[in-house]
Design a protein around this motif. Structure first.
Motif, PDB file in Angstrom:
ATOM      1  N   ARG A 390       0.841  -1.137   0.317  1.00 51.13           N
ATOM      2  CA  ARG A 390       0.023   0.152  -0.034  1.00 51.13           C
ATOM      3  C   ARG A 390       0.871   1.229  -0.031  1.00 51.13           C
ATOM      4  N   MET A 391       2.264   1.118   0.160  1.00 51.48           N
ATOM      5  CA  MET A 391       3.072   2.160   0.172  1.00 51.48           C
ATOM      6  C   MET A 391       3.008   3.284   1.117  1.00 51.48           C
ATOM      7  N   ARG A 392       2.272   2.822   2.158  1.00 54.80           N
ATOM      8  CA  ARG A 392       1.938   3.751   3.558  1.00 54.80           C
ATOM      9  C   ARG A 392       1.771   2.980   4.848  1.00 54.80           C
ATOM     10  N   LEU A 393       1.757   3.539   5.677  1.00 51.27           N
ATOM     11  CA  LEU A 393       1.478   3.056   7.315  1.00 51.27           C
ATOM     12  C   LEU A 393       0.522   3.891   7.704  1.00 51.27           C
ATOM     13  N   ASP A 394      -0.544   3.285   8.315  1.00 50.08           N
ATOM     14  CA  ASP A 394      -1.535   4.163   9.327  1.00 50.08           C
ATOM     15  C   ASP A 394      -1.027   4.147  10.660  1.00 50.08           C
ATOM     16  N   LEU A 426      10.109   9.731   1.254  1.00 51.16           N
ATOM     17  CA  LEU A 426       9.160   9.393   2.482  1.00 51.16           C
ATOM     18  C   LEU A 426       8.759  10.489   3.127  1.00 51.16           C
ATOM     19  N   ARG A 427       7.453  10.765   3.366  1.00 50.74           N
ATOM     20  CA  ARG A 427       6.812  11.851   4.070  1.00 50.74           C
ATOM     21  C   ARG A 427       5.977  11.384   5.141  1.00 50.74           C
ATOM     22  N   GLN A 428       5.418  12.209   5.973  1.00 50.60           N
ATOM     23  CA  GLN A 428       4.628  11.703   7.166  1.00 50.60           C
ATOM     24  C   GLN A 428       3.991  13.041   7.611  1.00 50.60           C
ATOM     25  N   ASP A 429       2.612  12.768   8.145  1.00 50.35           N
ATOM     26  CA  ASP A 429       1.721  13.530   8.713  1.00 50.35           C
ATOM     27  C   ASP A 429       1.448  13.298  10.174  1.00 50.35           C
ATOM     28  N   ALA A 430       0.321  13.709  10.620  1.00 46.71           N
ATOM     29  CA  ALA A 430      -0.100  13.029  11.849  1.00 46.71           C
ATOM     30  C   ALA A 430      -0.776  11.866  11.636  1.00 46.71           C
ATOM     31  N   ASP A 431      -1.127  11.402  10.774  1.00 39.93           N
ATOM     32  CA  ASP A 431      -1.952  10.220  10.406  1.00 39.93           C
ATOM     33  C   ASP A 431      -1.306   9.163   9.771  1.00 39.93           C
ATOM     34  N   SER A 432      -0.218   9.241   8.933  1.00 33.73           N
ATOM     35  CA  SER A 432       0.467   8.517   8.267  1.00 33.73           C
ATOM     36  C   SER A 432       1.600   8.751   7.743  1.00 33.73           C
TER      37      SER A 432
END
Length: 467
Positions: A390-394, A426-432
Motif C-alpha cells: 500500500r506504500m503507506r503506514l496508518d 518518504l513523508r509523514q503527517d499526523a495520520d500516516s
C-alpha cells in the motif's frame, strides 16, 4: 538499508541515476517476514515443532507446487532446479508430490483453495497427461474452487511450450500465464544460454489469448551480460508490441560464488552498476510511455489488469509468489524447497531433490526448517507488507497494534529512515507515513528499516541489490 550520503542537488526526490545509485545496496525482497534465510531447523530455537497445526484455524488456502525440472541450464538462473532429460524422474516426482498432498488431507479439512500456482524450474516440462494427473490428484485432497472463481497461474518457458499444452492448461482451469522472456537480444541470449525466438513468444501469446487466458505476464531481466541501455530499450519496445497484461522487470544479481551456473557467464561481459541503472531508467521510460502502472518492487501492469485495479484500491497483497489480489490465511507449498505458511509461522521443505524424495517416502512430509512468529514478528510482518503493497503506514492502526504511539515505538526505525525523508522519498503527517511518487521505487529500503533481524547483525551480503 544501503548507506546514503547527501541527497542530489538537482531537486529532492528526483528519480535519477544519482538517486537510484544512492539506494541501490543489498536489501531483502520481503516475500515474507521474517525472510526465509532466518528459518531454523524445526526442532531448534525459534522454529515451531508442528506449525501446520494452525492450518485448522484458517479460512482459506493458497497452494504452491514446485516443479524443479528444466531441459537445459540457463546460466543466470538462481532457482532451485534439476536439469534432466530423464522423464521417468519427473513422473516419479509427481507421485511424491501427491503423497505429500495426502499428508495434509486431515490438516486442512475443507478449506477453500483460492489460489493455485505452479512454479519452478519449468512446470510446463510436464507432459499434458502428467499435468492432468497432478491437478486431478490435488483435487482429491484439496477443495479446489471452480475455475473462474480463483486464480490458477503457471510459469512457462516459451522455448519449450506447445500450443496444445496451453489448451490443456485452460481445460484444467489455469487462467494466468507467466513466460520467462528475459531478453530478446541474440548476443545476450547466447551469453546466458537461453536462446528464445521472439516470434515464438508472439505466437504463444496470441494462442494463450485465443484459448482464454485472462492475464499474460512476461519476465524481463536487466543487468545481464552484454546488455546496455540501448539493447534494453530495444527489448522493451518489442515486448510492448505484444502488450502483455503484466511485466516483471527483475534486476540480475550476479553471485557466482553462491550459484555455480553463474560461473559460466563471462565476467568481462557484465555491465557496471552505473550501466545497470541506465538500463533500468530506459526500461521505466518505455513502460511509462506505454501506460503500464507501477505496482511495486519490479512489477508493472496495464491499467485494466486486476492487479493494477487492486493496487489503485489499496487491495494489493504479497506472498511467496509475488503480488496477488487473492490473499489467503495460509499457504501450503508442495515439492522440493517449497515454503508453507500458517498463522503460527513458516515451514520449508528440503531443497535437494534426493532429500525431499527420501523424506516423503519415509514419513509423508519433507519439512526441515521454519520459524515461529512472535508478537513482534506479527507487528512487523503487517508493517512491512503495508509498505510493500500500500506504500503507506496508518499510524493509528500501528499504535493500536503496538500498544503505544507510533513515533515512540519506532523511534530507532524513523532515525534509519531519515535519509529517505531528506531525499523526499518518504513523508509523514499526523495520520500516516507514506512513500512519495519517487519513493515508491524504494519500498524495499523503507521496509528494511523495520526489519529487526536485519539490523541485529552487520551482514547484508546475503541479499541481492535493490537495483
Amino acid at each position: 538499508m544501503a548507506p546514503v550520503d547527501a541527497c542530489p542537488q538537482d531537486g529532492a526526490g528526483a528519480l535519477s541515476v544519482e538517486m537510484l545509485s544512492r539506494f541501490a545496496g543489498p536489501c531483502p525482497r520481503y516475500t515474507s517476514y521474517p525472510t526465509a534465510d532466518r528459518f531454523l531447523p524445526l526442532e531448534a530455537g525459534n522454529s515451531p515443532a508442528e506449525p501446520w497445526r494452525a492450518l485448522r484455524g484458517s479460512t482459506s488456502l493458497s497452494l504452491y507446487v514446485h516443479i524443479p525440472f528444466c531441459r537445459s541450464l540457463c546460466y543466470f538462473c538462481a532457482c532451485n532446479k534439476v536439469i534432466t532429460q530423464q522423464y521417468g524422474l519427473v513422473s516419479s516426482y509427481i507421485d511424491r508430490l501427491l503423497e505429500e498432498a495426502h499428508w495434509y488431507r486431515d490438516k486442512v479439512a475443507d478449506l477453500p483453495v483460492i489460489q493455485l500456482h505452479l512454479g519452478g524450474g519449468t512446470p510446463t516440462f510436464l507432459t499434458d497427461a502428467d499435468l492432468r494427473r497432478l491437478v486431478s490428484g490435488l483435487a482429491e485432497v484439496f477443495n479446489l474452487h471452480p475455475p473462474g472463481q480463483v486464480e490458477y497461474s503457471v510459469e512457462a518457458d516459451p522455448r519449450t511450450l506447445d500450443p496444445e499444452t496451453l489448451e490443456t492448461l485452460r481445460e484444467l482451469g489455469f487462467n494466468r500465464l507467466s513466460m520467462g522472456v528475459q531478453d530478446f537480444d541474440p548476443r545476450v541470449q547466447q551469453a546466458i544460454n537461453r536462446v528464445c525466438d521472439e516470434r515464438s513468444v508472439a505466437n504463444l501469446t496470441q494462442a494463450a489469448r485465443a484459448c482464454g487466458f485472462g492475464s499474460i505476464s512476461y519476465d524481463l531481466v536487466y543487468g545481464l551480460p552484454h546488455q546496455s541501455a540501448d539493447t534494453m530499450r530495444a527489448t522493451v519496445k518489442k515486448v510492448l508490441q505484444l502488450a502483455p497484461d503484466r511485466i516483471a522487470l527483475y534486476h540480475y544479481a550476479h553471485l557466482p560464488a553462491r550459484f555455480k551456473a553463474q560461473r559460466l557467464i563471462d565476467s568481462d561481459a557484465m555491465p557496471s552498476a552505473q550501466e545497470k541503472i541506465t538500463m533500468q531508467l530506459a526500461a521505466l521510460e518505455e513502460l511509462g510511455a506505454a501506460g503500464y502502472q507501477f505496482l511495486g518492487m519490479d512489477h508493472f501492469a496495464l491499467p485494466h489488469d486486476e492487479l493494477a485495479l487492486a493496487a489503485r484500491e489499496g487491495r494489493l497483497r504479497r506472498n511467496f509468489q509475488g503480488y496477488t489480489l487473492m490473499p489467503a490465511d495460509a499457504l501450503i507449498g508442495l515439492g522440493a524447497s517449497a515454503i508453507s505458511y500458517s498463522a503460527d509461522g513458516y515451514w520449508q521443505n528440503h531443497h535437494r531433490l534426493k532429500d525431499y524424495v527420501e523424506r516423503i517416502r519415509a514419513c509423508g512430509s519433507a519439512a526441515y526448517r521454519g520459524w515461529t512468529l512472535s508478537e513482534d514478528d506479527r507487528l512487523r510482518q503487517h508493517l512491512v507488507m503495508e509498505l510493500m503493497c500500500r506504500m503507506r503506514l496508518d499510524k493509528s492502526d500501528l499504535a493500536d497494534r503496538a500498544g503505544g504511539p507510533f513515533e515512540k515505538r519506532f523511534a530507532e526505525e524513523l532515525r534509519r529512515l531519515q535519509p529517505m525523508f531528506d531525499c523526499g522519498l518518504l513523508r509523514q503527517d499526523a495520520d500516516s507515513l507514506y512513500l512519495t511518487e519517487e519513493g515508491r521505487w524504494f519500498a524495499r529500503n523503507a521496509a528494511s528499516a523495520f526489519d529487526s533481524y536485519l539490523h541485529s547483525e552487520a551482514d547484508t551480503g546475503r541479499y541481492s541489490r535493490v537495483l
